[in-house]
Scaffold this active site. Sequence first.
Site, PDB file in Angstrom:
ATOM      1  CG  HIS A  25      11.564 117.326  55.923  1.00  0.00           C
ATOM      2  ND1 HIS A  25      12.114 118.330  57.014  1.00  0.00           N
ATOM      3  CD2 HIS A  25      10.949 116.977  57.465  1.00  0.00           C
ATOM      4  CE1 HIS A  25      12.447 119.422  58.488  1.00  0.00           C
ATOM      5  NE2 HIS A  25      11.553 117.933  58.648  1.00  0.00           N
TER       6      HIS A  25
ATOM      7  CG  ASP B 140       9.573 114.302  61.509  1.00  0.00           C
ATOM      8  OD1 ASP B 140      10.853 113.770  62.161  1.00  0.00           O
ATOM      9  OD2 ASP B 140      10.239 115.201  60.955  1.00  0.00           O
TER      10      ASP B 140
END
Length: 574
Positions: A317, A424
Amino acid sequence: MHESQLTTSAAKPSRLGWFDDVLLLGIMAVLAGCGLIYEYLLSHYAGRILGALEAAIYTMIGLMIVSMGLGAFAARKIKDAFTGFVVLELTVALCGSLAILITAAVIGFGQQLPMLIASTLGLPPDQLPEGGMIGTLQKLSEYLPYFWGVLLGLMIGMEIPLIARVRQSLSDEHLLHNAGTIYGADYIGAGIGAAIWVGFMLAIDIQLAAALTASFNLLAGFVFIWRFWQKIQRPKLLLAAHLVVTGVLLLLAIQGPSWEQQFNNLLYKDKVVYAKATRFQQLTFTERLRGNGLSPVYALYINGRLQFSSSDEHIYHAFLVHPTLAASARHNKVLIIGGGDGLGLKQVLRWEPEQVTLLDLDAALVQLFKSPDPDMPERLSQALLSLNGNAFNDPRVTVIHDDAFNGVDKLIAKGDKYDAIIVDLPDPSHPDLNKLYSDYFYRKLKELISNDGALTVQSTSPYHAQKAFISVAKTLALAGFDVKQYHHNVPSFGEWGWSIATLDGKDAQHRLAQLTKLPIADDWLTLGLVKGAFEFPANFYQDATNIKPNELGSLQLYHYHQQAWSETQGLDLF
């Protein structure tokens, strides 16, 4: 005169009564719905096991349709249609209710077998016996759903011919349109079954769904025994068998889901501590305890595929979010597409944006990371909130639950613009996901991104799926973006990659190269790691000209991804 009337009446053939006709056609419709649900159940489960959902669905449905045709021919061998139908539905109910559970048990045992042998022989963990016969057994066990598909297909295929014979035997005259009438009921029932699958059964445990479906097959047998008792051979024995199977189904409905979950848990390296079936996917959380005062490692699997591990999710991330925002002129307004775990959202909030919009389809997934299920272990719920920093409860965050492909249209219609966009999403392992990696979708995002902003797309593994990785960049370029790609090692996934795109001015790599330090401090990420992530081997892009972009409807990226998955996993469905 009276005698003549009696003679005429006796000579008149009896016709199929309306009650029996409606009953038989109703049974046919119900069984057609059951048959379609069995197809979906087995294909869905096979996809979860094999990791290639689309191929598993097509293979299962194809096998079952062919088997149904063979079953229709085989029905000729059944001399007594009434007794044969009752026995058939009893067998379908038993096999249909047990197929998932037995498959889970066999596959789970196959996965545990190397560890059992290693433990017995005192072998170290890195020398598990996985080749030869053991590897073959494991591979064969993965195809067990197809065995059940063929078996159930054969039996389901016998239903229409037997019902047709029963209808005809109840009438002394030839029934016109007998086949057409039965097929009409069959098609309508199948449509209703599809609606039940989508509207209800997708959201419940797959073993419970199997038991519920099987109960209707058993009910059809009970109805036949009741209505045609005199025409059935050994009806008392068959009634007793139906009562026994009723008990089995009740047991499977109550205990089956937990048994199936326990068998499925054997597929994971760590202990499964929580599992939930949402309307869209199967969520599984695992826990690995560590000594020396270290916190446990938690992992989330979606449909059997790892989504994150708490041991290294910050690496993924950090590389997903920070280069994007560092390359954007501003970061007041950010859009995240996917990311329902809130882990990327947590990193975005560190940049102090004014507003963050997160678009994710699965409300149940988001809810687990916002306010965990009361049935979830307390330690896990606290760990999830800690992992994402309770990000979903931040007042700056707006969550929209919608399909991303259509959801962005609503944002465009509102005239929204974003300083940065982070995509994502799961890998394009399904055609529905493939369109979210298409040129058409990226052109939509082009309408939402500020001219001096940056957009990043998670782009699968450049090592395991090189063609798919490069295709993402070429698709973004086709949509009008200036694209650069970068990569880094994430231990749980291996080498992973991202594509970062801009519209006006210098490309993202040049923007990041001008920085002397990252605007925010991170425990893992450094500016040097970011700059180095844009370096690839000298020959990495040498075949890029032969790799095609993913135009909408082409399924090009999906095929690249499936090919890479097959080569990496040794997956061959045929």
